[in-house]
Write an enzyme that holds these catalytic residues in place. Structure first.
Site, short mmCIF file in Angstrom:
data_model
loop_
_atom_site.label_atom_id
_atom_site.label_comp_id
_atom_site.label_asym_id
_atom_site.label_seq_id
_atom_site.Cartn_x
_atom_site.Cartn_y
_atom_site.Cartn_z
N CYS A 1 39.21 86.37 -16.93
CA CYS A 1 40.54 86.02 -16.39
C CYS A 1 41.60 87.10 -16.53
O CYS A 1 42.14 87.59 -15.53
CB CYS A 1 41.06 84.75 -17.05
SG CYS A 1 39.90 83.37 -16.93
N ASP B 1 40.14 84.40 -9.36
CA ASP B 1 40.13 85.59 -10.23
C ASP B 1 38.73 86.16 -10.42
O ASP B 1 38.56 87.33 -10.72
CB ASP B 1 40.83 85.34 -11.57
CG ASP B 1 40.30 84.14 -12.36
OD1 ASP B 1 39.39 83.44 -11.87
OD2 ASP B 1 40.81 83.90 -13.47
N HIS B 2 37.68 85.34 -10.25
CA HIS B 2 36.27 85.78 -10.29
C HIS B 2 35.42 84.55 -10.03
O HIS B 2 35.95 83.46 -9.82
CB HIS B 2 35.91 86.41 -11.66
CG HIS B 2 36.46 85.64 -12.81
ND1 HIS B 2 35.97 84.40 -13.15
CD2 HIS B 2 37.48 85.89 -13.66
CE1 HIS B 2 36.68 83.94 -14.18
NE2 HIS B 2 37.60 84.81 -14.49
N HIS C 1 47.50 85.61 -16.70
CA HIS C 1 46.86 84.95 -17.82
C HIS C 1 47.91 84.82 -18.92
O HIS C 1 48.55 85.81 -19.27
CB HIS C 1 45.65 85.77 -18.32
CG HIS C 1 44.81 85.01 -19.30
ND1 HIS C 1 43.83 84.13 -18.91
CD2 HIS C 1 44.84 84.97 -20.65
CE1 HIS C 1 43.28 83.60 -19.98
NE2 HIS C 1 43.87 84.10 -21.05
N ASP D 1 41.15 79.53 -10.70
CA ASP D 1 40.44 79.99 -11.87
C ASP D 1 38.94 79.74 -11.73
O ASP D 1 38.53 78.58 -11.53
CB ASP D 1 40.96 79.18 -13.07
CG ASP D 1 41.29 80.05 -14.26
OD1 ASP D 1 40.90 81.23 -14.26
OD2 ASP D 1 41.94 79.55 -15.19
N ASP D 2 38.13 80.80 -11.81
CA ASP D 2 36.66 80.64 -11.90
C ASP D 2 36.01 80.01 -10.67
O ASP D 2 34.97 79.35 -10.79
CB ASP D 2 36.29 79.78 -13.13
CG ASP D 2 36.61 80.45 -14.45
OD1 ASP D 2 37.48 81.34 -14.47
OD2 ASP D 2 36.00 80.09 -15.47
#
Length: 522
Positions: A50, A300-301, A104, A11-12
């Site tokens: 997300c 995810d990014h 998510h 995540d992130d």
């Protein structure tokens, strides 16, 4: 053929990793994975938030096809009954398993992480996940707060643990169950950190003395940044420690010393993540599965750490859209192992500084929407067909082509020579383009600019990244019928990679745009 798959999604996580050239971070286990993998240095998410990003890469469709730009709809009901990557593996005889944050949670995966379509057994969520946003961070006054910056004593935490530690334990348990089974598995493991709050075991701070932490290279809002492009980082403003700073909306800025603390804690959270990945890969070795399991590692990014005066994701900049992406394929990215040979021994982030280099590196611009096709090809399954122009009615197809053709670095050089081209704007290498997009409710930053609900979206920023530039056009968007009007351009951005790698000097108004438009519309 017939390989298992271990799919690790974080995540992130922007690529602040040793294997991506970051000199400060301690990430020996992920770097060790990279040293046996093909590493993509130009990989991009399709939307820097997300749920839309995850639904996009898990279905192999872009956000305009999943019709998910927020968190509040389930694609099977709202867009089309699209097959997912784990569903496809399940239908091809794999046991599919989900641990932690893969889909998510909530409406966007039908409150079930898309079980039973995608998974053979109900997905595992760590029991301590529910405390993530509680007051568990001890302030200087000894009281507990819900802070952004949140190093903790794990023994004081509910159940004496943290969610990612629990996810690692469960993933290891499942690997040990699967090693005795004759069935192939697809195990997806989703780690929470470094998603906010930056809550991690406090000993990781020792790796990053504050005096070694700098501000972002460009901690100011660029002079020619269109206001529609700016994300006002509303989520971090809601944390107790940020609230106490009473920073003005929308541009801030945060005080310099606090910016450095955020950056320090982000790095510490990455090293905590690295430890979890190390334990997981070490268990893959222990179970004797490293020779028969493809390992994918991605996020995810990304996440802005003060660049452009921005924090969090929610934008089209590289810092928000670029992700780490690597594939370990036994016998392909590395020679096959002899029986009992260890490939992923656990490395302690507190003592190992290896400086391992990736096994192979590709600078090709690639997209997460290609993951589905790529993994199908690597596993020897039939690659899903390319989607037709409109594919709402097509259950199985992909809008991202497999990138296995880029795995051999020497072929890449030959291809680049073929692509030789002098005319800067008149020539595009078809493959090497990544598209991202971000919705906004208005031309200027609002309280809901970061995460507008579908009904409030008025503008969509369509962004195109090539090896040479990033071009974004912010156009009128109609949420009632999901359409964009490219004749109604509210703003544009253009950054040249070679002269402006940090994307600070927007030259969109200096050039003729016709050819960029054709490309984005095409």
């Amino acid at each position: 053929d017939g390989m298992n798959v271990l799919f690790i999604v974080v995540d992130d996580l922007r690529p602040v990793l040793g294997c991506y050239g970051d000199k400060l971070v301690k990430s020996p286990n992920i770097d060790q994975l990279a040293s046996q993998s093909i590493v993509f240095s130009n990989a991009y998410a399709q939307q820097a938030v997300c749920a839309p990003s995850r639904v996009s890469f898990l279905t192999g469709r872009r956000p305009d096809t999943t019709r998910l730009y927020d968190f509040y709809s389930y694609w099977r009901v709202h867009a089309g009954n699209y097959s997912t990557m784990p569903q496809y593996f399940k239908e091809n005889g794999y046991v599919t398993l989900s641990v932690g944050k893969v889909f998510h949670p909530g409406v966007s995966s039908n409150y079930s992480d898309d079980y039973p379509y995608s998974w053979s057994i109900p997905p595992f969520h760590p029991s301590t996940e529910k405390y993530e946003n509680d007051e568990t961070c001890r302030g200087k006054d000894g009281k507990l707060y819900a802070n952004l910056v949140c190093p903790v004593d794990v023994t004081e935490m509910p159940s004496g643990t943290l969610p990612d530690i629990q996810s690692t334990e469960e993933a290891i348990r499942l690997l040990n169950v699967m090693k005795t089974s004759k069935q192939k598995f697809f195990l997806a493991v989703g780690y929470h950190k470094p998603h906010i709050p930056l809550r991690y075991p406090q000993e990781f701070l020792k790796l990053y003395p504050l005096e070694n932490i700098t501000l972002a290279p460009d901690p100011w809002v660029p002079e020619k940044l269109p206001s529609v492009a700016y994300n006002p980082w509303t989520d971090i403003r809601q944390r107790d420690d940020v609230k106490a700073l009473n920073v003005s909306f929308p541009y801030g800025p945060l005080p310099g010393d606090f910016q450095r603390q955020i950056r320090q804690s982000y790095y510490a959270a990455v090293s905590y993540l690295d430890m979890q990945v190390g334990l997981l890969l070490n268990a893959l070795d222990d179970a004797g599965l490293s020779n028969s399991t493809i390992v994918v590692f991605t996020a995810d990014h990304g996440w802005s750490l003060g660049e452009h005066g921005e924090w969090a994701k929610y934008s089209n900049f590289d810092v928000a859209t670029r992700v780490p992406l690597m594939f370990y394929v036994p016998g392909m990215t590395t020679p096959s192992l002899s029986q009992g040979e260890r490939i992923f021994p656990y490395l302690d982030p507190f003592s190992h500084v290896l400086g391992l280099v990736p096994q192979g590196q590709s600078k090709k611009v690639v997209e997460l929407v290609s993951l589905f096709s790529t993994l199908a090809e690597l596993a020897g399954l039939q690659v899903p067909p390319a989607c037709p122009e409109t594919s709402f009615h097509v259950a199985l197809c992909s809008e991202g082509a497999s990138i296995v053709r880029y795995f051999n670095a020497s072929e890449e050089k030959a291809e680049e020579e073929k692509d030789g081209c002098d005319d800067t704007y008149g020539c595009f290498n078809e493959e090497s383009v990544a598209f991202s997009q971000y919705p906004r409710p208005a031309d200027t930053p609002q309280w809901n600019s970061d995460k507008p609900k579908l009904k409030d979206i008025r503008i969509m920023g369509y962004s195109m990244r090539t090896v040479d530039y990033r071009c974004t056009v912010w156009v009128r968007f109609y949420p009632n019928n999901f359409s964009a009007n490219f004749e109604d351009v509210h703003a544009g951005e253009l950054y040249m990679v070679e002269t402006d790698p940090n994307q600070d000097y927007n030259i969109y108004n200096n050039i003729s745009h016709g050819v960029f438009f054709k490309k984005i519309l095409g």
